[in-house]
Scaffold this motif. Structure first.
Motif, PDB file in Angstrom:
ATOM      1  N   HIS A  35       0.866  -1.188   0.000  1.00 32.93           N
ATOM      2  CA  HIS A  35       0.000   0.000   0.000  1.00 32.93           C
ATOM      3  C   HIS A  35       0.897   1.229   0.000  1.00 32.93           C
ATOM      4  O   HIS A  35       1.388   1.641   1.051  1.00 32.93           O
ATOM      5  CB  HIS A  35      -0.894  -0.021   1.238  1.00 32.93           C
ATOM      6  N   PRO A  36       1.133   1.814  -1.192  1.00 34.43           N
ATOM      7  CA  PRO A  36       2.019   2.986  -1.252  1.00 34.43           C
ATOM      8  C   PRO A  36       1.507   4.135  -0.387  1.00 34.43           C
ATOM      9  O   PRO A  36       0.304   4.418  -0.374  1.00 34.43           O
ATOM     10  CB  PRO A  36       2.002   3.376  -2.731  1.00 34.43           C
ATOM     11  N   ALA A  37       2.400   4.768   0.332  1.00 33.43           N
ATOM     12  CA  ALA A  37       2.024   5.879   1.217  1.00 33.43           C
ATOM     13  C   ALA A  37       1.423   7.039   0.426  1.00 33.43           C
ATOM     14  O   ALA A  37       0.575   7.768   0.938  1.00 33.43           O
ATOM     15  CB  ALA A  37       3.235   6.348   2.013  1.00 33.43           C
ATOM     16  N   ASP A  38       1.850   7.221  -0.835  1.00 34.89           N
ATOM     17  CA  ASP A  38       1.362   8.346  -1.638  1.00 34.89           C
ATOM     18  C   ASP A  38       0.111   8.007  -2.456  1.00 34.89           C
ATOM     19  O   ASP A  38      -0.380   8.838  -3.207  1.00 34.89           O
ATOM     20  CB  ASP A  38       2.471   8.847  -2.559  1.00 34.89           C
ATOM     21  N   ARG A  39      -0.417   6.790  -2.333  1.00 36.49           N
ATOM     22  CA  ARG A  39      -1.626   6.370  -3.057  1.00 36.49           C
ATOM     23  C   ARG A  39      -2.594   5.727  -2.074  1.00 36.49           C
ATOM     24  O   ARG A  39      -2.755   4.515  -2.049  1.00 36.49           O
ATOM     25  CB  ARG A  39      -1.293   5.374  -4.168  1.00 36.49           C
ATOM     26  N   PRO A  40      -3.272   6.491  -1.239  1.00 41.91           N
ATOM     27  CA  PRO A  40      -4.103   5.903  -0.190  1.00 41.91           C
ATOM     28  C   PRO A  40      -5.274   5.060  -0.696  1.00 41.91           C
ATOM     29  O   PRO A  40      -5.789   4.231   0.038  1.00 41.91           O
ATOM     30  CB  PRO A  40      -4.606   7.114   0.597  1.00 41.91           C
ATOM     31  N   ASP A  41      -5.658   5.237  -1.966  1.00 47.98           N
ATOM     32  CA  ASP A  41      -6.810   4.487  -2.489  1.00 47.98           C
ATOM     33  C   ASP A  41      -6.416   3.332  -3.411  1.00 47.98           C
ATOM     34  O   ASP A  41      -7.279   2.684  -3.998  1.00 47.98           O
ATOM     35  CB  ASP A  41      -7.776   5.431  -3.206  1.00 47.98           C
ATOM     36  N   HIS A  42      -5.107   3.064  -3.562  1.00 43.13           N
ATOM     37  CA  HIS A  42      -4.637   2.000  -4.449  1.00 43.13           C
ATOM     38  C   HIS A  42      -3.630   1.100  -3.732  1.00 43.13           C
ATOM     39  O   HIS A  42      -2.964   1.535  -2.795  1.00 43.13           O
ATOM     40  CB  HIS A  42      -3.963   2.584  -5.693  1.00 43.13           C
ATOM     41  N   VAL A  43      -3.537  -0.146  -4.209  1.00 45.43           N
ATOM     42  CA  VAL A  43      -2.507  -1.081  -3.731  1.00 45.43           C
ATOM     43  C   VAL A  43      -1.848  -1.733  -4.934  1.00 45.43           C
ATOM     44  O   VAL A  43      -2.421  -1.798  -6.016  1.00 45.43           O
ATOM     45  CB  VAL A  43      -3.078  -2.187  -2.808  1.00 45.43           C
ATOM     46  N   HIS A  44      -0.624  -2.198  -4.711  1.00 42.86           N
ATOM     47  CA  HIS A  44       0.093  -2.992  -5.704  1.00 42.86           C
ATOM     48  C   HIS A  44       0.118  -4.433  -5.208  1.00 42.86           C
ATOM     49  O   HIS A  44       0.450  -4.676  -4.048  1.00 42.86           O
ATOM     50  CB  HIS A  44       1.513  -2.486  -5.899  1.00 42.86           C
ATOM     51  N   ILE A  45      -0.239  -5.362  -6.080  1.00 46.88           N
ATOM     52  CA  ILE A  45      -0.243  -6.782  -5.752  1.00 46.88           C
ATOM     53  C   ILE A  45       0.900  -7.439  -6.519  1.00 46.88           C
ATOM     54  O   ILE A  45       0.902  -7.443  -7.755  1.00 46.88           O
ATOM     55  CB  ILE A  45      -1.568  -7.461  -6.152  1.00 46.88           C
ATOM     56  N   SER A  46       1.892  -7.966  -5.789  1.00 45.97           N
ATOM     57  CA  SER A  46       2.983  -8.735  -6.391  1.00 45.97           C
ATOM     58  C   SER A  46       2.650 -10.208  -6.226  1.00 45.97           C
ATOM     59  O   SER A  46       2.449 -10.682  -5.108  1.00 45.97           O
ATOM     60  CB  SER A  46       4.312  -8.430  -5.694  1.00 45.97           C
ATOM     61  N   VAL A  47       2.572 -10.924  -7.338  1.00 42.43           N
ATOM     62  CA  VAL A  47       2.248 -12.349  -7.331  1.00 42.43           C
ATOM     63  C   VAL A  47       3.558 -13.118  -7.392  1.00 42.43           C
ATOM     64  O   VAL A  47       4.323 -12.979  -8.355  1.00 42.43           O
ATOM     65  CB  VAL A  47       1.346 -12.725  -8.529  1.00 42.43           C
ATOM     66  N   TYR A  48       3.815 -13.923  -6.356  1.00 36.70           N
ATOM     67  CA  TYR A  48       5.054 -14.707  -6.292  1.00 36.70           C
ATOM     68  C   TYR A  48       4.840 -16.071  -6.943  1.00 36.70           C
ATOM     69  O   TYR A  48       3.813 -16.714  -6.746  1.00 36.70           O
ATOM     70  CB  TYR A  48       5.527 -14.840  -4.846  1.00 36.70           C
ATOM     71  N   ASP A  49       5.827 -16.476  -7.722  1.00 31.75           N
ATOM     72  CA  ASP A  49       5.778 -17.745  -8.452  1.00 31.75           C
ATOM     73  C   ASP A  49       5.611 -18.913  -7.483  1.00 31.75           C
ATOM     74  O   ASP A  49       6.302 -18.972  -6.469  1.00 31.75           O
ATOM     75  CB  ASP A  49       7.079 -17.912  -9.245  1.00 31.75           C
ATOM     76  N   PRO A  50       4.681 -19.832  -7.763  1.00 35.20           N
ATOM     77  CA  PRO A  50       4.461 -20.957  -6.853  1.00 35.20           C
ATOM     78  C   PRO A  50       5.589 -21.992  -6.869  1.00 35.20           C
ATOM     79  O   PRO A  50       5.690 -22.808  -5.961  1.00 35.20           O
ATOM     80  CB  PRO A  50       3.154 -21.582  -7.335  1.00 35.20           C
ATOM     81  N   TYR A  51       6.452 -21.958  -7.882  1.00 36.60           N
ATOM     82  CA  TYR A  51       7.489 -22.981  -8.010  1.00 36.60           C
ATOM     83  C   TYR A  51       8.912 -22.461  -7.848  1.00 36.60           C
ATOM     84  O   TYR A  51       9.828 -23.239  -7.653  1.00 36.60           O
ATOM     85  CB  TYR A  51       7.367 -23.675  -9.377  1.00 36.60           C
ATOM     86  N   GLU A  52       9.094 -21.156  -7.960  1.00 35.95           N
ATOM     87  CA  GLU A  52      10.434 -20.572  -7.851  1.00 35.95           C
ATOM     88  C   GLU A  52      10.452 -19.555  -6.709  1.00 35.95           C
ATOM     89  O   GLU A  52       9.988 -18.424  -6.876  1.00 35.95           O
ATOM     90  CB  GLU A  52      10.819 -19.903  -9.171  1.00 35.95           C
TER      91      GLU A  52
END
Length: 142
Positions: free
Chosen positions: A102-119
């Motif tokens: 949740h970026p401090a400068d974007r209170p209404d948006h989030v970034h979702i990082s999807v981590y690889d299930p195998y690596e």
């Protein structure tokens, strides 16, 4: 015979004028294609999120981390069974989990990082979502 010639001429005129074209969502056989061709970048609608049914997140607004913090999220667990928010860190996210930033400068948006299930440690994709609606906004990293 005259009808066949006229029909052939009509089709030829339509094709030459560009009025009839291939369906961009289908391959030569008429079946749905598999993403962009020839290494073209993914568009918003063929992104990993859309392909996996995440054009809208099903995360209740109270479960997003506070601005400036992160939360490891397991998409196969209910909201009440998720780890608590914490300081943002890049390492240590389990394979197959997401990191909600949740970026401090974007209170209404989030970034979702999807981590690889195998690596372990490898990020597959990062997308930006609106908190209030859960709607996918854009790709940050593809």
């Amino acid at each position: 015979m005259k009808k066949n010639i006229l029909a052939s001429l009509g089709i030829a005129l339509l094709l030459s004028a560009g009025l009839v074209s291939a369906d961009p969502g289908k391959n030569e056989s008429g079946h749905p294609g598999k993403g962009p061709k020839h290494g073209a970048p993914a568009t918003q609608h063929d992104s990993w999120f859309h392909q996996h049914g995440y054009s809208r997140l099903d995360i209740p607004p109270g479960h997003y981390p506070p601005p400036g913090q992160c939360r490891v999220w397991f998409p196969d667990r209910p909201p009440g069974h998720q780890p608590p928010p914490e300081r943002c860190r890049g390492a240590g996210v389990p394979p197959g989990a997401w990191l909600i930033r949740h970026p401090a400068d974007r209170p209404d948006h989030v970034h979702i990082s999807v981590y690889d299930p195998y690596e372990p440690g490898a990020i597959q994709v990062v997308g930006e979502f609106e908190i209030g609606s859960g709607l996918f906004i854009r790709l940050v990293l593809d």
